[in-house]
Design a protein around this motif. Structure first.
Motif, short mmCIF file in Angstrom:
data_model
loop_
_atom_site.label_atom_id
_atom_site.label_comp_id
_atom_site.label_asym_id
_atom_site.label_seq_id
_atom_site.Cartn_x
_atom_site.Cartn_y
_atom_site.Cartn_z
N LEU A 120 -2.19 8.15 10.10
CA LEU A 120 -3.64 8.31 9.98
C LEU A 120 -4.10 9.46 10.86
O LEU A 120 -3.44 9.83 11.83
N LEU A 121 -5.25 10.04 10.52
CA LEU A 121 -5.82 11.12 11.32
C LEU A 121 -6.77 10.52 12.34
O LEU A 121 -7.80 9.94 11.98
N ASP A 122 -6.44 10.66 13.62
CA ASP A 122 -7.18 9.97 14.67
C ASP A 122 -8.60 10.48 14.85
O ASP A 122 -9.45 9.79 15.41
N ALA A 153 -13.62 3.70 -1.78
CA ALA A 153 -13.17 3.33 -0.44
C ALA A 153 -13.83 2.02 -0.01
O ALA A 153 -13.18 1.16 0.60
N GLY A 154 -15.10 1.86 -0.33
CA GLY A 154 -15.79 0.63 0.01
C GLY A 154 -15.18 -0.58 -0.67
O GLY A 154 -15.02 -1.64 -0.06
N GLU A 155 -14.80 -0.41 -1.93
CA GLU A 155 -14.15 -1.49 -2.67
C GLU A 155 -12.83 -1.88 -2.01
O GLU A 155 -12.52 -3.07 -1.87
N LEU A 156 -12.06 -0.88 -1.63
CA LEU A 156 -10.75 -1.14 -1.03
C LEU A 156 -10.89 -1.78 0.35
O LEU A 156 -10.13 -2.70 0.70
N MET A 157 -11.85 -1.31 1.14
CA MET A 157 -12.05 -1.91 2.46
C MET A 157 -12.46 -3.37 2.35
O MET A 157 -12.01 -4.22 3.14
N GLU A 158 -13.27 -3.66 1.34
CA GLU A 158 -13.68 -5.05 1.11
C GLU A 158 -12.47 -5.88 0.68
O GLU A 158 -12.23 -6.98 1.20
N LEU A 159 -11.68 -5.35 -0.23
CA LEU A 159 -10.49 -6.04 -0.74
C LEU A 159 -9.50 -6.33 0.38
O LEU A 159 -8.90 -7.41 0.43
N ARG A 186 -16.55 2.57 10.26
CA ARG A 186 -16.96 3.70 11.11
C ARG A 186 -16.11 3.83 12.37
O ARG A 186 -16.34 4.74 13.18
N ALA A 187 -15.16 2.94 12.52
CA ALA A 187 -14.28 2.99 13.70
C ALA A 187 -13.22 4.06 13.52
O ALA A 187 -13.00 4.57 12.41
N TYR A 188 -12.56 4.39 14.62
CA TYR A 188 -11.47 5.36 14.57
C TYR A 188 -10.15 4.61 14.71
O TYR A 188 -10.07 3.56 15.35
N PRO A 189 -9.08 5.12 14.07
CA PRO A 189 -7.81 4.39 14.03
C PRO A 189 -7.29 3.93 15.38
O PRO A 189 -6.70 2.85 15.50
N GLY A 190 -7.51 4.74 16.42
CA GLY A 190 -7.00 4.39 17.73
C GLY A 190 -7.59 3.12 18.31
O GLY A 190 -7.03 2.55 19.26
N ARG A 191 -8.71 2.66 17.75
CA ARG A 191 -9.37 1.44 18.23
C ARG A 191 -8.88 0.20 17.51
O ARG A 191 -9.30 -0.92 17.84
N LEU A 192 -8.00 0.36 16.53
CA LEU A 192 -7.56 -0.76 15.70
C LEU A 192 -6.18 -1.26 16.11
O LEU A 192 -5.39 -0.53 16.70
N SER A 198 -12.85 8.84 10.90
CA SER A 198 -13.13 7.41 10.85
C SER A 198 -12.23 6.74 9.81
O SER A 198 -11.59 7.41 8.99
N VAL A 199 -12.21 5.42 9.84
CA VAL A 199 -11.45 4.66 8.85
C VAL A 199 -11.88 5.04 7.43
O VAL A 199 -11.04 5.34 6.57
#
Length: 230
Positions: A95-97, A123-129, A137-143, A100-101
């Protein structure tokens, strides 16, 4: 039966002499099939995945993916084909740090010319799924590792690819996160997504794939069907 992958007499040599790193090998993968590729280090698993992904070209033989002879495509045509037809998930997420997600997920769609609004909806559909909407809106490093892998899977699926390739997708995860990704891959398989999974984890192969091939020294040593995918 429609084949998403068809390899005929494929071999790959590095340096032009000596035994091939892979093959010769023949392999077909049907639409909707989940195939696990196992074998010891140096057995040819990564070479096979790279050939299917079009990241490398065979020394001999033909590689057909989603109806296209990808070994005959130019680099430009191959890059476009890969963006449109192949989704890839890696062990270390890639992922690109600084994005955002949501922006990480949308990037492959934008690279194929999809309108930003349409990409955002997908993207919204996939994030929900995949249960990661709250992290848009978070960044990968926070996950967590498991959450980052879900983002990587969403990114891989954004263009509705014919084929999902997963290279050691649980290799960098703890046990709980690995189980989370295992369930995700199983759900995708049940939903009809064609998957090729390279893994050292036999439990992952047995639980997610209906078929497993085992490579040894670049050759197909076993090709077995699972009794049932749970």
């Amino acid at each position: 039966m429609t084949h998403v992958i068809e390899l005929q007499g494929v071999a790959k040599r590095y340096g032009g002499t000596g035994a091939p790193a892979l093959g010769p090998i023949g392999l077909t993968v049907a639409e909707g099939e989940a195939l696990a590729v196992t074998g010891p280090s140096g057995s040819g698993k990564s070479t096979l995945l790279n050939l299917i992904a079009g990241l490398d070209k065979p020394t001999e033989g033909s590689v057909t993916v989603a109806g296209r002879r990808i070994d005959q495509l130019s680099e430009h045509a191959l890059a476009r084909f890969r963006r449109e037809q192949i989704g890839m998930v890696f062990q270390f997420f890639n992922l690109l740090d600084d994005l955002s997600v949501a922006d990480n997920i949308q990037l492959p769609a934008q690279l194929t010319g999809t309108a930003r609004k349409k990409a955002a909806v997908r993207a919204g559909e996939l994030m929900e799924l995949l249960g990661i909407s709250k992290h848009a809106r978070a960044y990968p490093g926070r996950l967590s590792g498991g959450e980052r892998q879900r983002v990587a899977v969403a990114r891989a699926l954004i263009n509705r690819p014919a084929l999902l390739l997963a290279d050691e997708p649980t290799g960098a995860l703890d046990t709980a996160s690995g189980q989370d990704v295992r369930e995700l891959l199983l759900d995708l398989h049940r939903g009809g997504q064609t998957i090729v999974l390279v893994t050292h984890d036999l439990a992952l192969a047995q639980s997610c794939a209906g078929r497993t091939i085992h490579l040894v020294d670049g050759h197909l040593a076993a090709d077995t069907l699972a009794q049932a995918v749970r």
